[in-house]
Motif scaffolding. Sequence first.
Motif, mmCIF file in Angstrom:
data_model
loop_
_atom_site.group_PDB
_atom_site.id
_atom_site.type_symbol
_atom_site.label_atom_id
_atom_site.label_comp_id
_atom_site.label_asym_id
_atom_site.label_seq_id
_atom_site.Cartn_x
_atom_site.Cartn_y
_atom_site.Cartn_z
ATOM 1 N N VAL A 1 -10.077 1.932 8.655
ATOM 2 C CA VAL A 1 -8.205 1.623 9.221
ATOM 3 C C VAL A 1 -7.588 0.898 7.725
ATOM 4 O O VAL A 1 -8.753 0.346 7.274
ATOM 5 C CB VAL A 1 -8.237 -0.009 10.706
ATOM 6 C CG1 VAL A 1 -6.662 -0.176 10.654
ATOM 7 C CG2 VAL A 1 -9.265 0.920 11.320
ATOM 8 N N ASN A 2 -5.785 0.880 7.547
ATOM 9 C CA ASN A 2 -6.107 0.332 6.187
ATOM 10 C C ASN A 2 -5.011 -0.925 6.716
ATOM 11 O O ASN A 2 -4.613 -1.341 7.785
ATOM 12 C CB ASN A 2 -4.666 2.055 6.010
ATOM 13 C CG ASN A 2 -3.742 0.656 4.935
ATOM 14 O OD1 ASN A 2 -3.824 -0.147 3.907
ATOM 15 N ND2 ASN A 2 -3.176 1.793 4.762
ATOM 16 N N VAL A 3 -5.751 -1.495 6.364
ATOM 17 C CA VAL A 3 -5.677 -3.322 6.400
ATOM 18 C C VAL A 3 -4.061 -4.129 5.462
ATOM 19 O O VAL A 3 -4.260 -5.246 5.603
ATOM 20 C CB VAL A 3 -6.250 -4.318 7.039
ATOM 21 C CG1 VAL A 3 -7.085 -3.904 8.398
ATOM 22 C CG2 VAL A 3 -7.647 -4.190 5.634
ATOM 23 N N GLY A 4 -4.251 -3.159 4.484
ATOM 24 C CA GLY A 4 -3.522 -3.366 2.973
ATOM 25 C C GLY A 4 -1.235 -3.499 3.934
ATOM 26 O O GLY A 4 -1.259 -2.891 4.383
ATOM 27 N N ARG A 5 -1.265 -3.892 2.874
ATOM 28 C CA ARG A 5 0.937 -3.468 2.770
ATOM 29 C C ARG A 5 0.873 -2.306 2.108
ATOM 30 O O ARG A 5 2.289 -1.895 2.094
ATOM 31 C CB ARG A 5 0.944 -4.872 1.964
ATOM 32 C CG ARG A 5 0.789 -6.305 2.884
ATOM 33 C CD ARG A 5 1.647 -7.352 2.349
ATOM 34 N NE ARG A 5 1.512 -8.638 3.451
ATOM 35 C CZ ARG A 5 1.731 -9.497 3.280
ATOM 36 N NH1 ARG A 5 2.788 -9.663 2.130
ATOM 37 N NH2 ARG A 5 1.430 -10.698 3.621
ATOM 38 N N THR A 6 0.256 -1.435 1.398
ATOM 39 C CA THR A 6 0.574 -0.304 0.601
ATOM 40 C C THR A 6 -0.008 0.890 1.191
ATOM 41 O O THR A 6 -1.491 1.175 1.807
ATOM 42 C CB THR A 6 -0.144 -0.959 -0.767
ATOM 43 O OG1 THR A 6 -0.987 -0.750 -0.673
ATOM 44 C CG2 THR A 6 0.862 -1.816 -0.839
ATOM 45 N N ASN A 7 0.160 2.067 0.681
ATOM 46 C CA ASN A 7 -0.889 2.811 1.152
ATOM 47 C C ASN A 7 -2.388 2.942 0.217
ATOM 48 O O ASN A 7 -2.757 2.220 -0.286
ATOM 49 C CB ASN A 7 -0.244 4.964 0.471
ATOM 50 C CG ASN A 7 1.000 4.940 1.319
ATOM 51 O OD1 ASN A 7 1.915 3.970 2.259
ATOM 52 N ND2 ASN A 7 2.005 5.697 0.873
ATOM 53 N N ALA A 8 -2.982 3.618 1.420
ATOM 54 C CA ALA A 8 -4.435 3.793 1.057
ATOM 55 C C ALA A 8 -5.272 5.167 0.556
ATOM 56 O O ALA A 8 -4.410 6.051 1.425
ATOM 57 C CB ALA A 8 -5.487 2.854 1.971
ATOM 58 N N VAL A 9 -5.968 5.570 -0.095
ATOM 59 C CA VAL A 9 -6.369 6.312 -0.475
ATOM 60 C C VAL A 9 -7.573 6.551 -0.654
ATOM 61 O O VAL A 9 -8.782 5.754 -1.022
ATOM 62 C CB VAL A 9 -6.350 6.615 -1.938
ATOM 63 C CG1 VAL A 9 -6.560 8.949 -1.381
ATOM 64 C CG2 VAL A 9 -4.321 7.540 -1.656
#
Length: 229
Positions: free
Chosen positions: A164-172
């Motif tokens: 799960v992306n828990v940040g505020r930007t896109n993740a790769v």
Amino acid sequence: MEGFLRFLAAKAILLALASSFVSCYDPSPLQDFCVAVDDASGVFVNGKFCKDPKYVKAEDFFTSGLNIAGNTINRVGSNVTNVNVDKIPGLNTLGVSLVRIDFAPGGQNPPHTHPRATEILVVVEGTLLVGFVTSNQDNNRLFSKVLYPGDVFVFPIGMIHFQVNVGRTNAVAFAGLGSQNPGTITIADAVFGSKPSIMPEILAKAFQLDVNVVKYLEGRFSSNYDRHY
């Protein structure tokens, strides 16, 4: 002396049997099932047919495009780009494949399993919460961790896992898998989107839900709307 010779003979037989057990084994399955047939009219190999070596070329071991972000506009907010034997024919029989996973903020690669592969994942951008759940025999323990760029996490073969992306930007992230065709079973899609549908009363009892909730979920998932890879 005769008894000693019988002992040596028996020991030799046991060693031969042990050696055969060590060196002989069934190949790992490369598809969901391979039903036996008595004739060759319906032959299907466990994997792919092999090209004549004299016709093999460098392109058989090559693909491109993993620098391109996947489209994450869907119900789960992620996109998986597979590099398996269908993309690189030279992967056949080598027991390895690769994926790129793109995440929108809040996007997830929902709980799923790979029935034929262990997965090792590295984050290259963003912040991911990842985890896997052990088997019933191990009391369904959750192993979970927040990963940052450069962090690596392993998901054992067959374990239900997620990112799960828990940040505020896109993740790769990129992940290697220990099979040319690891398979993916996304839990929600498989349970609520099977064809034909599982009887709602069965799922209602299994998930401790009202049967009308199950019918609603089956309606959502059976529509094939944005099914995840």
